[in-house]
Each structure stands twice: as C-alpha cells, then as structure tokens.
Enzyme design. Structure first.
Site: not given
Ligand code: NDP
Length: 480
Positions: A150, A226, A228, A230, A248, A282, A461
């Site tokens: 994002n 990413g 929750t 994941t 996060e 987020c 963080e």
């Molecule tokens: P994901 O959890 O799908 O992915 C996040 C990252 O993790 C990506 O690089 C993804 O790779 C990677 N990933 C996916 N599966 C695995 C795994 N099994 N093991 C290790 N890494 C993995 O999230 P999104 O990218 O869809 O992002 C949206 C989410 O992030 C929302 O829930 C949002 O709230 C959260 N978020 C939280 C923030 C915070 O500060 N709390 C800030 C911004 C977003 P790939 O994309 O290549 O699958």
C-alpha cells in the site's frame, strides 16, 4: 518491457531458477514489467551475502554508516519525481500523493535513522556502592524485512533504515504486487556505494520468498508489515526458532466525532482519513462514529464531499482517488459492499466499479463508498476492508462509543474530534489502540512509538523503539 532483478551481494542478478512473474499497472490493468519469481535458493544467497557483510558493517563507526544512509536519502530526494511516477504506476495511487507523501517520507526514513544512531545512548545502573551495570545495545545480525503494497517504498524503508542504522545487514522483500521502487532502491544503493551484502532485496511471492526469509536459520530477526493472517503464519514459523519479531498488522480504525468538534476542520480531515490512497492505508478511519445530535448534518456534508472526490487517471492533477492495487483487491472490496447491502446497510454513495474514459478504461477503480444503517457487530464493521469504504454509525455518549470503537479484534489507530480537552484525554486513555490522534489524523513524528494492540500487531516501530528492536540489549555487571 522492463525486467526487474534481485539485489544480492551488491549486484543486480536474475533469479537462480530463471522464473519471472508479471507486474501490472492498476490504472490500466496491463502488464508492464516482469519481476523475479525467486525461490529459497535466492534467499539463501542473499542471507549468505548479508551474513558475510555483517561483521564489517556492524564494526563500522556509526558516523560512517550514517554517511552511507544519508547518501541514499539524498539520491531518493534527487530522484523524487521519477520514483513518484514509478510508485504511482505500480500501485495506482495519485501521482500527486506519491510525490508529496510516499517518496519524501522514504528519504526522511533514511535521514531520520542515519542521524538517530549518532544520538543513541544506553543505560547504566549503579547497584548501591557494590556494582555498576551498563547496557550494551549491539546489532543482531541479519534482519529480515517484509513489507506490503500500500505504501511500497515508504514502508520498505521504514524497516530497512533502522535495521541498517543499528548495524544489522538486511534481506528484504517488497510485495510482489508493487516491487518497482524497491528495485529502483537497489540501483540507488549501488550508485551510493553501499558495501556489497549490506542490503539484499529478493523479489517474489510471499508464500515462497517471504516464507523462506521467515524460516531462514541465519536470519534471527523479522520485521513484518502486512495482514493479520500472514502475521500469524510468520509468528508460527518464527516463534519456535526464538526469532525477534516485530509485526505491524491490519486495522479497523474508529473515528469518533463529538457534537462539539470544530466541524469544518473535522470534515476536511475525516474525508481524507477515510479515503486517502483509496482507503489503502492501515491507519485509515473506516468506521466513523458520530454523536447523535450531529449525525444528519455530518452525513449530508460528508456524502457531498465524498461524491466530489474525482476518481480517475492517477496521472491527472485533479484525481483524488486512483486505482486500487489489483483486480483481486477490487473484487474483494466490491464483495464487501455487496455484503454490507446483505447486512442491511444503505449505500449513500459509491461502491461501484468505475471505468474512466481513455487509457484507464480497463483499470481497477472503485467510487468511494459511504454506508449507514449497519450494526457495529456486523462483518462489514468488524473486518478489515482496506479500500474506499467507510461506514457511519451514530452514538450516544462516551461509554456507548467506546464500547463500539473497541469491539473489533484490531487496535491500530483511532482519531477523536472534540473541543473538550478533558474528554479528549479521557476517551484517548480508554481507546484500545496503539495510536490516538486528537483533532488530527496521520500527523506523524518519527520519534513516537508506532504500532498496534490486539490483532493489529506486536512490538512498536519508530524512534528508539525501532533501534531497540534491531539491537540486542546486553547487561554487563562490574563489581566495584
Ligand atoms: P500481506 O500480509 O498479504 O503481505 C505483506 C507482505 O508479506 C508481502 O510482501 C507479502 O508478499 C508477504 N507475505 C505473504 N505471505 C507470506 C508468508 N507466508 N510469509 C512471509 N511473507 C509473506 O499484506 P498485503 O500486502 O495485502 O498488505 C495489506 C495489509 O497490510 C493490510 O492488512 C494492512 O492493514 C496491513 N498494513 C499494516 C500496516 C501497519 O503499520 N500496521 C501498514 C500497512 C499495511 P506478496 O505480496 O508477494 O504475497
């Protein structure tokens, strides 16, 4: 068609398995680049490079490490317009947003932690007259940094910069959906003379590359942003290996609007807090609670403002809402609007796919949706949608709104709008979120702790919190 490469041991390289994946432009739906579909073998190579680079990088005087990071910050600033164009194309966000927020913040992340490390200190404890204890804060080794789509470069650098500043080397993975600016960062690091192996970037799928980073025995710390689910998966792998973990995760943030707020200032910001970056931040406030006497006035003014947000080509200056990040995500968001209707919600505006004229006709656009008449416990009001959808809920008094605001499994951020300062403090203390904004939203000071409670994350963080995470605290006790 541009071909991205991994950045391992100071050089750009093709994935060892020779496989590639498409990169889409959300505004057109077209494939415009290819990225490495890397495997655990690439992660192994990156971890090896990082492990070998660690002793020299950790031993380098902080001032010298800081100089490296400041050079990277300068380059990001010099290339702001190119990087912003790349970010907008890759993610779908308005170019204006990438230029004014994403890229400047990426440079700031490097600058902030490069200078922070020069001011870091650790504690000493005198045990009466018997002993002195002092704390050594030493880098951990190789840190794994995994970030979402994002705010691609913004969040990627928010992890990498403190990890490197503290003296760790890094294996990092950006989201496969938005890999472009991370790739550009590799070139910037090469040009800035960052020693080989200090930062390694491996592109590919989360389930493959992300999972390999998480499980790698030579990567003792994982910083992840990413979803929750994941996060839970990562914790399941990392916990029995006793890795340090910073998570996060998702949010379902409440915005609390009391009847005594400064209405105009509130309205401007609440529109922004709900729909900035197509609601794909987020921290976006997606559940808006309005004190009952103000409810109708707020609803009518809010809907007018949201209807006026222009949806369209991210390159157009007047665009307020660009494309959402992927076709799959668009379908997910539209599915939630359909669910809201099934749950009895009234869609006051938006919530439909938009097909702008011209080059963006096949892009993934959604008109921003405002929905009312939903109970606070329904799925629409409990689950993270992470798109341009906001719900309106009336409330009667502080207790009522706190019960609803705190009812989700998430606890990332909240904002409170009132001119009663005593109430603001009282309500803030009872909100179960890691961050509370009073009469503002997303006003960030990088020194403050950043992160969520409950299922929104583990750890913090920002500022010293980040430097603490990326170091091992060791106590040395000297008998006097
Ligand atoms: P994901 O959890 O799908 O992915 C996040 C990252 O993790 C990506 O690089 C993804 O790779 C990677 N990933 C996916 N599966 C695995 C795994 N099994 N093991 C290790 N890494 C993995 O999230 P999104 O990218 O869809 O992002 C949206 C989410 O992030 C929302 O829930 C949002 O709230 C959260 N978020 C939280 C923030 C915070 O500060 N709390 C800030 C911004 C977003 P790939 O994309 O290549 O699958």
């Amino acid at each position: 068609m541009e071909q991205l490469q991994n950045y391992i041991q100071g050089a750009l390289s093709d994935p060892l398995g020779g496989a590639w994946m498409p990169v889409h432009e959300p505004a057109t739906g077209a494939v415009y680049a290819r990225l490495p579909d890397s495997t655990p073998a690439d992660v192994d190579a990156a971890a090896k490079a990082a492990r070998e680079a660690f002793p020299a990088w950790a031993a380098m005087p902080a001032e010298e490490r800081a100089r490296h990071l400041l050079r990277i910050a300068d380059s990001i600033e010099e290339q702001r317009d190119d990087l912003a164009a790349a970010e907008s194309r890759d993610n779908g966000k308005p170019l204006q947003l990438a230029t004014s927020v994403d890229i400047p913040r990426a440079a700031k992340n490097f600058r902030f932690f490069a200078t922070a490390i020069l001011h870091a200190s650790s504690e000493a404890h005198a045990t009466d007259t018997e002993a002195i204890n002092y704390t050594l804060r030493q880098p951990i080794g190789v840190a794994g940094c995994i970030s979402p789509w994002n705010l691609p470069l913004y969040l990627f650098t928010w992890k990498i910069a403190p990890a490197l500043a503290a003296g760790n080397t890094v294996v990092a993975k950006p989201s496969e959906i938005t890999p472009m600016t991370a790739f550009r960062l590799s070139q910037i690091c090469i040009d800035a003379g960052l020693p080989p192996g200090v930062l390694n970037i491996v592109h590919g799928r989360g389930a493959e590359v992300g999972a390999a980073i998480t499980a790698h025995p030579d990567i003792p710390a994982i910083s992840f942003t990413g979803g929750t689910q994941t996060g839970a998966q990562i914790a399941r792998t990392a916990a029995p290996m006793f890795k340090k973990l910073s998570l996060e995760l998702g949010g379902k943030n409440p915005t609390l609007v009391f009847a005594d707020c400064d209405f105009d200032a509130m309205l401007d910001t609440v529109v922004r807090s709900a729909f900035s970056n197509q609601g794909e931040i987020c921290l976006c406030g997606s559940r808006i609670f309005i004190e009952r006497p103000l409810y109708e006035t707020f609803r009518d003014a809010f809907v007018d403002r949201v209807r006026a947000l222009r949806v369209g080509d991210p390159l157009d200056e007047g665009t307020a809402q660009g494309a959402v990040v992927s076709e799959e995500h668009m379908q997910k968001v539209l599915g939630y609007v359909a669910l809201a209707r099934e749950e009895g919600g009234r869609v006051l505006c938006g919530g439909e796919r938009v097909r702008p004229e011209g080059r963006c006709a096949d892009g993934w656009f959604i008109s921003p949706a405002v929905i009312e008449d939903l109970p606070f416990q329904c799925r629409t009001n409990q689950e993270e949608i992470f798109g341009p959808v906001a719900t309106l809920l009336p409330f009667d008094g502080e207790e009522d709104v706190l019960a609803m605001a705190n009812s989700t499994p998430y606890g990332l951020a909240a904002s409170v709008w009132t001119q009663d300062i005593t109430r603001a403090h009282r309500v803030a203390a009872h909100l179960q979120t890691g961050i509370v904004w009073i009469n503002c939203w997303m006003l960030r000071d990088l020194r403050t702790p950043f992160g969520g409670m409950k299922q929104s994350g583990v750890g913090r963080e920002g500022g010293w919190e980040a430097l603490r995470f990326f170091t091992e605290a060791r106590n040395i006790c000297v008998k006097l």
